[in-house]
Design an enzyme around this catalytic site. Structure first.
Site, PDB file in Angstrom:
ATOM      1  N   ASN A 173       2.075  -4.515  -3.467  1.00 24.19           N
ATOM      2  CA  ASN A 173       0.926  -4.848  -3.333  1.00 24.19           C
ATOM      3  C   ASN A 173       0.212  -3.598  -2.923  1.00 24.19           C
ATOM      4  O   ASN A 173       0.419  -2.844  -1.908  1.00 24.19           O
ATOM      5  CB  ASN A 173       0.798  -5.889  -2.231  1.00 24.19           C
ATOM      6  CG  ASN A 173      -0.682  -6.544  -1.955  1.00 24.19           C
ATOM      7  OD1 ASN A 173      -1.112  -6.996  -2.993  1.00 24.19           O
ATOM      8  ND2 ASN A 173      -0.923  -6.776  -0.609  1.00 24.19           N
TER       9      ASN A 173
ATOM     10  N   ASP B 121     -11.915  -9.876  -1.744  1.00 27.21           N
ATOM     11  CA  ASP B 121     -13.323 -10.085  -1.272  1.00 27.21           C
ATOM     12  C   ASP B 121     -14.238  -9.094  -1.850  1.00 27.21           C
ATOM     13  O   ASP B 121     -13.831  -8.085  -2.370  1.00 27.21           O
ATOM     14  CB  ASP B 121     -13.272  -9.974   0.226  1.00 27.21           C
ATOM     15  CG  ASP B 121     -12.646  -8.814   0.930  1.00 27.21           C
ATOM     16  OD1 ASP B 121     -12.488  -7.810   0.482  1.00 27.21           O
ATOM     17  OD2 ASP B 121     -11.900  -8.812   2.019  1.00 27.21           O
TER      18      ASP B 121
ATOM     19  N   HIS C 209     -10.174  -5.543  -2.669  1.00 33.02           N
ATOM     20  CA  HIS C 209     -11.198  -5.518  -1.654  1.00 33.02           C
ATOM     21  C   HIS C 209     -12.315  -4.847  -2.290  1.00 33.02           C
ATOM     22  O   HIS C 209     -12.438  -3.490  -2.395  1.00 33.02           O
ATOM     23  CB  HIS C 209     -10.687  -4.620  -0.518  1.00 33.02           C
ATOM     24  CG  HIS C 209      -9.700  -5.617   0.290  1.00 33.02           C
ATOM     25  ND1 HIS C 209      -9.962  -6.722   0.755  1.00 33.02           N
ATOM     26  CD2 HIS C 209      -8.335  -5.295   0.394  1.00 33.02           C
ATOM     27  CE1 HIS C 209      -8.724  -7.155   1.299  1.00 33.02           C
ATOM     28  NE2 HIS C 209      -7.813  -6.220   1.274  1.00 33.02           N
TER      29      HIS C 209
ATOM     30  N   GLU D 262      -5.766 -10.505  -2.363  1.00 34.48           N
ATOM     31  CA  GLU D 262      -6.668 -10.167  -1.016  1.00 34.48           C
ATOM     32  C   GLU D 262      -8.194 -10.116  -1.395  1.00 34.48           C
ATOM     33  O   GLU D 262      -9.099  -9.299  -0.626  1.00 34.48           O
ATOM     34  CB  GLU D 262      -6.478  -8.795  -0.279  1.00 34.48           C
ATOM     35  CG  GLU D 262      -4.941  -8.903   0.032  1.00 34.48           C
ATOM     36  CD  GLU D 262      -4.547  -7.712   1.118  1.00 34.48           C
ATOM     37  OE1 GLU D 262      -5.209  -7.094   1.572  1.00 34.48           O
ATOM     38  OE2 GLU D 262      -3.205  -7.598   1.287  1.00 34.48           O
TER      39      GLU D 262
ATOM     40  N   GLU E 168       0.755  -1.091   0.018  1.00 33.35           N
ATOM     41  CA  GLU E 168       0.121  -0.040  -0.065  1.00 33.35           C
ATOM     42  C   GLU E 168       0.858   1.333   0.118  1.00 33.35           C
ATOM     43  O   GLU E 168       0.840   2.084   0.808  1.00 33.35           O
ATOM     44  CB  GLU E 168      -1.127  -0.073   1.219  1.00 33.35           C
ATOM     45  CG  GLU E 168      -1.927  -1.320   1.173  1.00 33.35           C
ATOM     46  CD  GLU E 168      -2.856  -1.115   2.221  1.00 33.35           C
ATOM     47  OE1 GLU E 168      -2.727  -0.421   3.259  1.00 33.35           O
ATOM     48  OE2 GLU E 168      -3.729  -2.144   2.384  1.00 33.35           O
TER      49      GLU E 168
END
Ligand code: XIL
Length: 665
Positions: free
Chosen positions: A209, A275, A245, A273, A168
């Site tokens: 990432n 979702d 996300h 990651e 990030e």
């Protein structure tokens, strides 16, 4: 370079009792778990593996101790990412003092279940211990960064396939975020981290990432430009992680185009990651849309050579970070709160070219109540944490007529507390529940354990949510009690307010043996699951009640078998971890194996991984797990167990594989 930092394998040879028992949690009790979907078609992992694709989940140590999580994760995923255990606060809580107990447990779980391991994460602005941001010169800060990357990546060298080296780093506009790293070191911190990671673990693929970089936008373009600058300088950069996300219905239309522009730079891309969160309660239409979203994301990655895997950020509702971090949202992962596959599960299987068979949900473990604090007759052993006053009151109650009230709080961390060390057993997973209410206004209530290991103190969050004054709020979460604690207290606080606080009906429960095989698959599909999924449940999918990976000892082996066994133990007096490396030294493949030995003393195996262990008196037999039954000539498998004993832990003198005595190495 800090060459003093021992590597993981070397270090594991002298693990302490505390660490050994933690490692044992790596794959808690494969022994009781029947093989999943044995006759019900391919699992998601099998579909992915068949096409050389990685389908992963984030894993946390708490989850490893849950038989239900393990039941699903063991067989549905072929890759695993450290959920929190690889972060700075976990791995280097004090400068130069590395702690790999939790991260090792994840790594061992990956090894024991044959999964690829993703390391997460070396350099980030979150979950940093305070010491990292203490005042120091830029050169000292650079050394802090390099020492950390070297220490952590070095420890896992050879075990981690991909590292999220920098996490990030970007603002939404594509500029670099003003973290402690960027502010003190400028853009060079990224290169420094990558260079140190390559030196510490030359085999790991090194990733940057980030989130909101899934589509082509200012932020992903910032990433794209940074990667090009790094490449131009010859800095090692192998991949980019797109976290993903996402919100239901909002998969960026440029996802595939974005993936392609990164692979065109020669990079590997992974969705790291994933979702897809839904405003709760999720209805059928939203779950159907979510399935389409998952299909789109996995399909976009699978369509691009160089996009090698998709990891979801957890398995199911229970281990999802969404309900806590995005209040009002949830239902974001492939499995629901009872570990039943959501429609998105089938969509992902199909996106990978498979035919979906909805897996049977795991057996439901029994619940054993360890203790309850109803606060009907008094404080039940609870008292003050800090300079507040905890009293028994009957002015408010969740159940019955009494509760406890914490008043006069001057710090957010103050509230009711109770010592619980003597109630819990090391290595066990507990569910802790309490009901909280504010006297007025709202506060972010948190139920935690304060854990003392000698002089070191850790604060372990169990559950956090907003508590209000008009109704009681339930706080519930899992707590894995790691060995080695010298004191342990449960407490309630409100992390943002110092107002008065009520607590009621606290319970601590733990998993007992399974009470039931779950009902048949079709019956267990929740009414909200869309028709397309129920239709895809094959009639043969219902589980026979006792599918177990038992192997007939005579099924292979016999005269052609030759084997070698290496047996090591880490003993802390009263308990030990036993580790086996079993090598097929014959010339033919072993298809299914049972390793047998006899303990001379009263050693009792409690948990095993990599095998299904049964014991009768001193005689122990370890049958292969579902994933490691085939051992080609020259190949090895590892298995292990956690055991207790009194007296002495005498070593067994002989080991047989499918009836043939093995050489000892
Ligand atoms: C989250 C974890 O899931 C939570 O348990 C933790 O409290 C906070 O971090 N991006 C990341 C992950 O890179 O490390 C974050 O994980 C989710 C967002």
């Amino acid at each position: 370079m800090n060459d003093a930092r021992p590597r993981r394998r070397a270090r594991r040879a002298r693990i302490t009792g505390v660490l050994a028992a933690t490692v044992a949690l790596a794959a808690a009790s494969a022994a009781v778990l029947p093989a999943l979907a044995a006759s019900a078609g391919q699992t998601l992992a099998q579909v992915a593996t068949a096409r050389g694709f990685h389908i992963g989940t984030a894993a946390e140590v708490n989850s490893l101790a849950s038989s239900q999580w393990r039941y699903v994760a063991d067989t549905q995923f072929n890759s695993v990412t450290m959920g929190n255990e690889g972060k700075w606060d976990a791995t280097e809580p004090a400068q130069g003092q590395f702690d790999f107990a939790a991260a090792d447990a994840i790594a061992d779980y990956a090894a024991a279940t044959g999964k690829r391991l993703r390391g997460h994460t070396l350099v980030w602005h979150n979950q940093l211990p305070a010491w990292v941001s203490a005042e120091r010169t830029a050169e000292q800060q650079r050394q802090v960064l390099i020492d950390h990357v070297t220490g952590v990546a070095g420890h896992f060298a050879g075990d981690v396939a991909q590292w999220d080296v920098v996490n990030e780093p970007f603002n939404e506009d594509g500029t670099l975020r003003s973290s402690v790293w960027y502010t003190r070191l400028g853009e060079d911190y990224v290169a420094d981290a990558l260079t140190a990671a390559r030196a510490a673990d030359p085999a790991a693929k090194l990733f940057i990432n980030d989130y909101n970089v899934e589509g082509v936008n200012a932020k992903s373009t910032g990433l794209y430009n940074l990667v090009q600058r790094l490449q131009a300088r010859g800095i090692p950069i192998d991949g980019v992680g797109l976290q993903a996300h996402l919100i239901v219905g909002q998969v960026p239309s440029t996802l595939r185009q974005n993936i392609e522009r990164f692979t065109a730079l020669g990079l590997t891309v992974e969705i790291t990651e994933l979702d897809v969160r839904i405003p709760l309660p999720a209805d059928t239409a939203e779950l159907t849309q979510q399935a389409a979203d998952y299909r789109a994301v996995v399909g976009a990655c699978a369509a691009v050579t160089g996009c090698t895997g998709v990891t979801t950020w957890g398995v199911g509702e229970v281990d999802s970070w969404i309900p806590e971090f995005f209040p009002g949202y949830g239902a974001a992962l492939l499995f629901d709160e009872q570990w039943r596959a959501r429609p998105a599960y089938s969509a992902v299987v199909e996106a990978l070219g498979g035919t979906a068979t909805v897996p049977a949900p795991p057996p439901v473990p029994s619940r054993e109540t360890v203790v309850t604090y109803p606060f009907e007759a008094g404080l039940d052993g609870w008292g003050s944490r800090g300079a507040e006053t905890t009293t028994h009151v009957t002015t408010a109650a969740h159940g019955g007529t009494g509760s406890v009230l914490s008043s006069g709080r001057t710090e957010t961390w103050q509230g009711p507390t109770r010592p619980v060390l003597d109630l819990l057993t090391p290595g066990k997973l507990y569910t802790v529940t309490g009901w909280a209410r504010t006297a007025s206004g709202s506060g972010n209530a948190r139920l935690s354990m304060q854990r003392q290991n000698g002089t070191a103190t850790r604060y372990e969050n169990i559950s956090a949510t907003t508590a209000i004054s008009t109704t009681w709020t339930r706080l519930t979460g899992d707590y894995l009690f790691l060995p080695g604690a010298t004191a342990l207290s449960l407490y309630l606080e409100t992390t943002d307010t110092t107002g008065d606080l009520y607590l009621d009906d606290v319970t601590i429960e733990t998993e007992g043996p399974p009470v039931s095989q779950s009902a048949s698959v079709s019956a267990s599909v929740s009414p909200s699951v869309s028709a397309s999924v129920s239709a895809s449940v094959s009639p043969s999918a219902s589980r026979s009640p006792s599918v177990s990976p038992s192997v007939s000892p005579s099924s292979s082996g016999g005269s052609g078998t030759a084997c070698a066994v290496r047996y090591t133990t880490n003993d802390w007096g009263g308990g030990f971890v036993g580790d086996f490396t079993l090598t097929n030294t014959g010339t033919t493949t072993v298809n299914g194996w049972t390793l047998r030995w006899t303990f001379a003393g009263d050693q009792r195996v409690n948990q095993a991984w990599g095998a299904t262990v049964t014991q009768s008196g001193g005689a122990v037999s370890a049958a292969n797990a579902a994933w490691n039954g085939t051992v080609t000539a020259g190949a090895s498998v590892t298995l292990g167990f956690l055991a207790g004993y009194t007296g002495t832990n005498a070593r067994p003198t002989a080991f047989t594989l499918n009836g043939t005595t093995c050489a000892l190495t």
